[in-house]
Enzyme design. Structure first.
Site, PDB file in Angstrom:
ATOM      1  N   LYS A  53      46.003  61.818  70.165  1.00  8.40           N
ATOM      2  CA  LYS A  53      45.790  63.207  70.611  1.00  8.40           C
ATOM      3  C   LYS A  53      44.756  63.894  69.719  1.00  8.40           C
ATOM      4  O   LYS A  53      43.879  64.597  70.199  1.00  8.40           O
ATOM      5  CB  LYS A  53      47.127  63.975  70.592  1.00  8.40           C
ATOM      6  CG  LYS A  53      48.034  63.577  71.754  1.00  8.40           C
ATOM      7  CD  LYS A  53      49.460  64.096  71.663  1.00  8.40           C
ATOM      8  CE  LYS A  53      50.268  63.492  72.821  1.00  8.40           C
ATOM      9  NZ  LYS A  53      51.684  63.873  72.847  1.00  8.40           N
ATOM     10  N   GLN A  97      55.715  66.920  69.260  1.00  4.31           N
ATOM     11  CA  GLN A  97      55.903  65.563  69.779  1.00  4.31           C
ATOM     12  C   GLN A  97      57.386  65.239  69.935  1.00  4.31           C
ATOM     13  O   GLN A  97      58.188  65.496  69.033  1.00  4.31           O
ATOM     14  CB  GLN A  97      55.215  64.557  68.830  1.00  4.31           C
ATOM     15  CG  GLN A  97      55.176  63.134  69.341  1.00  4.31           C
ATOM     16  CD  GLN A  97      54.335  62.956  70.598  1.00  4.31           C
ATOM     17  OE1 GLN A  97      53.393  63.687  70.857  1.00  4.31           O
ATOM     18  NE2 GLN A  97      54.690  61.967  71.407  1.00  4.31           N
ATOM     19  N   ASP A 120      52.229  71.292  77.141  1.00  4.29           N
ATOM     20  CA  ASP A 120      53.007  70.181  77.710  1.00  4.29           C
ATOM     21  C   ASP A 120      53.534  70.536  79.100  1.00  4.29           C
ATOM     22  O   ASP A 120      53.952  69.654  79.858  1.00  4.29           O
ATOM     23  CB  ASP A 120      54.218  69.871  76.813  1.00  4.29           C
ATOM     24  CG  ASP A 120      53.976  68.683  75.895  1.00  4.29           C
ATOM     25  OD1 ASP A 120      53.241  67.763  76.300  1.00  4.29           O
ATOM     26  OD2 ASP A 120      54.537  68.673  74.793  1.00  4.29           O
TER      27      ASP A 120
HETATM   28  N1  GUN Z   1      56.676  62.091  73.951  1.00  2.00           N
HETATM   29  C1  GUN Z   1      56.386  61.227  74.956  1.00  2.00           C
HETATM   30  N2  GUN Z   1      55.606  61.822  75.884  1.00  2.00           N
HETATM   31  C2  GUN Z   1      55.398  63.091  75.461  1.00  2.00           C
HETATM   32  C3  GUN Z   1      54.654  64.187  75.980  1.00  2.00           C
HETATM   33  O1  GUN Z   1      54.039  64.133  77.058  1.00  2.00           O
HETATM   34  N3  GUN Z   1      54.679  65.322  75.220  1.00  2.00           N
HETATM   35  C4  GUN Z   1      55.362  65.415  74.053  1.00  2.00           C
HETATM   36  N4  GUN Z   1      55.331  66.582  73.410  1.00  2.00           N
HETATM   37  N5  GUN Z   1      56.059  64.418  73.550  1.00  2.00           N
HETATM   38  C5  GUN Z   1      56.064  63.261  74.245  1.00  2.00           C
END
Ligand code: GUN
Length: 285
Positions: A53, A97, A120
């Site tokens: 990211k 996350q 998100d």
């Molecule tokens: N963990 C796995 N996929 C995601 C996601 O799309 N966003 C976040 N914040 N955590 C994750």
């Protein structure tokens, strides 16, 4: 003959487009678009996602604010960090996350993130707006799937779509997006009777189960579009999806591979949402 939907290639194209947009924002607003990413704990998959990211931010020209907290971080410290990012005008998007360490009340922490910074798309407000087909920030993975369909000329309108999986992160928003795009949507899960028949009825089949090679050739209609959201390991520890790709591919008109399919699109759509959030916030300031 099937066509492979290449998520790496589409991501490259979209990230190049977004880099121009982000540069224009920087030029006109005198600051970069900002994304804050918080990782608590040592989960190795999460570390890879967070690293990717931050790398995507660099590619697109988004300023990243990254925070690595210990596994045993106090809930109060996590809350204070999130609140400081909510109050920081240079931060357009906040992402914590998942999964968070077990002792933290993730629902309570995520609730601190206001809808306009919820890149998100997990908040009650954004999910509700999606259900009502209103403008909102949409969860990255299902939104990435919609981009893959669109940019390959696949219109869900009038098609039967089956989504296998009902998670809040993928299955539910995926079903709402397909419904909003005028597909007739069936959502399947672990208690669904006659799963095979429901899959066989699908013109567009989305697999978001989390079980390696779960979707087999006898479950797929001839000419179907098959989208594999899975990130699993096969019996030899090799990365694979929820779809038995080798046996399914020849029945498909379009299919996504794993790796190199939906995966890279998730992070690309996070960049997309961050830009959308920045634009919406500057409109409202
Ligand atoms: N963990 C796995 N996929 C995601 C996601 O799309 N966003 C976040 N914040 N955590 C994750």
């Amino acid at each position: 003959m099937y066509t492979l939907i290449n998520g790496n290639e589409l991501s490259r194209t979209m990230r190049a487009e977004m880099a121009e947009e982000a540069a224009q924002f920087t030029e006109s607003r005198g600051r970069q678009i900002g994304l804050a990413v918080i990782l608590a704990g040592e989960d190795s998959a999460s570390k890879v996602y967070v690293r990717n990211k931050i790398r995507a931010c660099e590619q697109v020209g988004i300023r990243s604010f990254s925070y690595y907290l210990p596994e045993d971080v106090a809930e109060k410290d996590m809350e204070e960090l999130v609140q400081s990012l909510v109050d920081n005008d240079e931060v357009d998007g906040i992402l914590v996350q998942l999964p968070m360490p077990k002792h933290l009340d993730s629902e309570k922490i995520l609730k601190l993130i206001p809808a306009e910074k919820d890149v998100d798309g997990f908040s009650v407000s954004n999910m509700g707006k999606l259900a009502l087909k209103q403008d909102c920030l949409v969860a990255c993975t299902p939104n990435g799937v919609m981009q893959m369909l669109k940019r390959n000329g696949i219109d869900p309108k009038g098609k039967c779509a089956t989504v296998v999986g009902r998670s809040n992160i993928v299955g539910k928003p995926m079903a709402m997006l397909l419904l909003n795009a005028d597909a007739t949507v069936t959502v399947c899960h672990s208690k669904t009777p006659d799963l095979k028949e429901k899959c066989l009825g699908a013109d567009i089949l989305v697999a978001a189960i989390g079980k390696p090679k779960f979707i087999t050739a006898d479950m797929v209609k001839e000419g179907a579009v098959v989208i594999d959201v899975g990130m699993d390991r096969d019996e030899n520890g090799k990365l694979c999806g929820d779809v038995d790709f080798e046996n399914v591919k020849d029945k498909c008109s379009y299919i996504t591979p794993v790796p190199g399919g939906v995966g890279p699109m998730t992070i690309t759509m996070l960049m997309y949402n961050t830009i959308e959030a920045a634009k919406a916030r500057t409109r409202s300031i």
